[in-house]
Design an enzyme around this catalytic site. Structure first.
Site, PDB file in Angstrom:
ATOM      1  CG  HIS A  89      -1.834  -1.147   1.442  1.00 13.85           C
ATOM      2  ND1 HIS A  89      -2.830  -1.161   0.413  1.00 13.85           N
ATOM      3  CD2 HIS A  89      -1.903  -2.234   2.052  1.00 13.85           C
ATOM      4  CE1 HIS A  89      -3.684  -2.296   1.011  1.00 13.85           C
ATOM      5  NE2 HIS A  89      -2.982  -2.837   1.907  1.00 13.85           N
ATOM      6  CB  THR A  90       2.451   2.931  -2.856  1.00 11.04           C
ATOM      7  OG1 THR A  90       1.081   3.500  -3.404  1.00 11.04           O
ATOM      8  CG2 THR A  90       3.563   2.187  -3.301  1.00 11.04           C
ATOM      9  CB  CYS A  91      -1.460   5.659   0.336  1.00  9.13           C
ATOM     10  SG  CYS A  91      -1.938   5.719  -1.429  1.00  9.13           S
ATOM     11  CG  PHE A  92      -1.581   3.888   4.471  1.00  8.29           C
ATOM     12  CD1 PHE A  92      -1.928   4.679   4.962  1.00  8.29           C
ATOM     13  CD2 PHE A  92      -2.357   3.194   3.397  1.00  8.29           C
ATOM     14  CE1 PHE A  92      -3.353   5.399   5.181  1.00  8.29           C
ATOM     15  CE2 PHE A  92      -3.664   3.699   3.021  1.00  8.29           C
ATOM     16  CZ  PHE A  92      -4.095   4.732   3.916  1.00  8.29           C
TER      17      PHE A  92
END
Ligand SMILES: *[C@@H]1O[C@H](CO)[C@@H](O)[C@H](O)[C@H]1NC(C)=O
Ligand SMILES: *[C@@H]1O[C@H](CO)[C@@H](O)[C@H](O)[C@H]1NC(C)=O
Ligand SMILES: *[C@@H]1O[C@H](CO)[C@@H](O)[C@H](O)[C@H]1NC(C)=O
Length: 573
Positions: free
Chosen positions: A539-542
């Site tokens: 999950h690149t956003c996190f």
């Protein structure tokens, strides 16, 4: 060169009481300053005097010194710089304070050393290529002094007699400069916020906590347009902390949504089909599309995003050629004069080579061509460019289609060609981009930055310390001592740097880390209970890597390598 301690000291004392009269005297300064004995604090009193004398020499003498410094062997040059930096650090924070005279009596020590260091820095930046990397002039001890005080002195007194490290920005690390830019901007923001609070209270309205944030509300389906609208409407709030809401979705922005917003926007804007930027296959950089439009506000949006990224410590995966940042700092502070040109730097064939190596190669060949250019090439001052599949012609100067390129005018042709591609054809686009960036990053502190440093502020630092990454990693569902985690770090520490960067890219969306090191980055490994023939996902956003509980090292290595080598396909986001 071998130095005899007693004779050196005699020579120093002799010099300290006289001004250099001849070039030989100056030569003596040059040699003395290099004396390795000055590494020891017991010599600092003499060293300080020597530095003061050197710092206050005439401009002509400094000119010679700079030239001579350039001729030093690399190792010696490096030692000289290190010794001066150490002198400054130890004067600021003495290990044993009793070794040195009281600070009150030595206020001139640090300014003198810094001025001599400036001569070395001049020698370094005039050399092509530089003798040592510019980061070797950083003194990270200064990250711990009152930087805002330095900044205020510089703002109030400029380059006059009051000393401030900001007069010598080469010595401030990028982390220190980032602190100054952020604080300066926070100060501006607080002034704005206080004003709006006062206004509200005087109108007997209740103040609202949301006033402290830059709240951006967007629909996923209209991402670019909504973002553009919001940022335009709220341009007075750009320096507040960013908070993103996606319409119709619950969710509090704890950083993940902000990052997602950046990633999605950048991805959309940079798609070649979108028309704003063109991708150069031979250099793998993006450049501004010369396509004419009615409004260049989307380019302003990109600039604004880059400014916001700096402010909110997000690294953006944008690939502009290095000279783009030279343009972005031209001038470093937005001119008050409405019609002033912005974003125009003097660029050469070397700059063009970064972006369009093939074309630059051709132009270099033209310049070196020994035959008759007019007869052999039959070129004119008219060039052709493809835009969305249509070939368009442009005159590099009035009537260019009738002016042949000859051996005499080929330099002019090449310069006009470069100016056309990197400036004229995209002037409006770049100006909008420039204003966007500076609408967020509006601080005189930008004058402290090198173009290379702006690039690192926006895109992150290419230096990856994998051990530091291991230290800050957090775990969810795993503990540090679980076999899978131990296999994981065994494998990753054994990876090539290339693969380690791919892992970072896979997990965070960028293979670079924020300035100030990994402290600003969160990196999390989460257990997912799936069969172990599954690949890891992210999950690149996190900045979250989801790792199945692999049973052995071989399996983990194989699955991880496959996943990170195909970055585009596997990110969940
Ligand atoms: C964005 O706005 C422009 C003009 O305001 C409009 O032409 C365009 O269709 C909009 N795009 C979307 C996806 O809504
Ligand atoms: C700026 O340009 C406009 C038109 O291009 C002109 O009318 C105006 O006088 C200029 N302003 C200054 C300060 O030069
Ligand atoms: C850059 O482009 C602008 C706008 O077309 C032009 O005025 C300027 O002369 C160009 N080149 C340089 C080196 O300033």
């Amino acid at each position: 060169m071998v130095y005899q301690s007693s004779s050196v000291l005699i020579r120093v004392e002799f010099l300290l009481f006289s001004r250099p009269r001849t070039k030989d005297d100056l030569r003596a300064y040059f040699l003395l300053v290099q004396n390795p004995q000055f590494t020891s604090t017991s010599t600092y009193v003499i060293y300080a005097h020597l530095l003061r004398q050197t710092a206050t020499l005439s401009e002509a003498d400094h000119h010679f010194l700079v030239h001579w410094f350039q001729t030093l062997p690399l190792r010696r040059f490096k030692q000289l710089v290190e010794r001066l930096l150490q002198f400054i650090s130890l004067r600021l924070f003495p290990a044993k304070p009793d070794d040195l005279p009281p600070m009150a009596k030595c206020t001139w020590w640090i300014p003198s050393a810094t001025r001599v260091l400036a001569l070395l820095n001049a020698a370094n930046s005039l050399a092509n290529p530089p003798i040592i990397p510019f980061v070797d002039f950083y003194n990270s001890t200064l990250d711990h002094i009152d930087l805002m005080e330095e900044y205020h002195i510089w703002q109030c007194y400029g380059n006059s007699h009051r000393f401030s490290f900001c007069q010598f920005p080469f010595i401030l690390s990028l982390a220190a400069k980032k602190i100054i830019i952020q604080r300066d901007s926070e100060r501006q923001m607080i002034t704005v916020a206080r004003q709006s609070l006062v206004d509200k209270v005087s109108r007997r309205q209740k103040p609202d906590i949301n006033m402290l944030f830059l709240n951006v509300k967007v629909r996923r389906s209209h991402l670019v347009n909504d973002s553009l609208d919001e940022l335009t409407r709220k341009r007075a709030d750009l320096k507040k902390k960013l908070k993103i809401t996606f319409v119709g979705e619950a969710g509090l922005d704890m950083g993940g949504l902000t990052k997602e917003w950046f990633i999605l926007l950048i991805r959309q804007i940079f798609q070649p089909d979108y028309g704003m930027f063109t991708y150069q296959w031979d250099s793998r950089f993006y450049w501004f599309s010369s396509f004419k439009c009615e409004s260049y506000s989307e380019f302003q949006l990109v600039g604004t995003l880059m400014g916001l990224a700096v402010y909110n410590s997000i690294t953006l995966n944008v690939r502009f050629p290095p000279f783009c940042y030279k343009k972005l700092l031209s001038p470093p502070v937005v001119p008050t004069h409405q019609n002033a040109t912005v974003g125009v730097a003097l660029l050469t064939l070397d700059d063009l080579r970064q972006l369009m190596p093939d074309l630059a190669h051709g132009l270099t060949a033209l310049i070196n061509y020994e035959g008759n250019i007019e007869e052999d090439f039959c070129s004119t001052f008219q060039i052709f460019q493809e835009e969305f599949g249509i070939l368009k012609s442009y005159n590099l100067k009035p009537g260019g289609n009738r002016i042949p390129v000859t051996n005499q005018n080929r330099q002019e042709y090449v310069q006009l060609y470069i100016d056309f591609l990197l400036n004229k054809s995209i002037y409006k686009q770049f100006a909008a981009f420039y204003y966007g960036f500076h609408s967020v990053c509006a601080s005189n502190a930008l004058m402290l930055l090198l173009p290379e440093e702006v690039e690192i502020l926006v895109c992150g630092s290419p230096e990856l310390d994998i051990y530091a990454l291991q230290k800050i990693t957090q775990y969810e569902g795993y503990s540090k001592m679980d076999p899978t985690i131990r296999y994981f770090w065994d494998v990753v520490l054994g990876f090539s740097l290339e693969l380690q960067k791919q892992l970072l890219h896979f997990t965070t969306g960028s293979d670079r880390v924020p300035v100030g090191g990994l402290a600003d980055l969160s990196f999390k490994i989460t257990k997912i209970d799936v069969p172990t023939d599954w690949l890891p996902v992210a999950h690149t956003c996190f900045n979250q890597l989801c790792l199945p509980p692999y049973k052995n090292k071989k399996e983990l290595k194989q699955k991880l390598t496959i996943a990170i080598s195909n970055t585009e396909g596997f990110g969940l986001e």
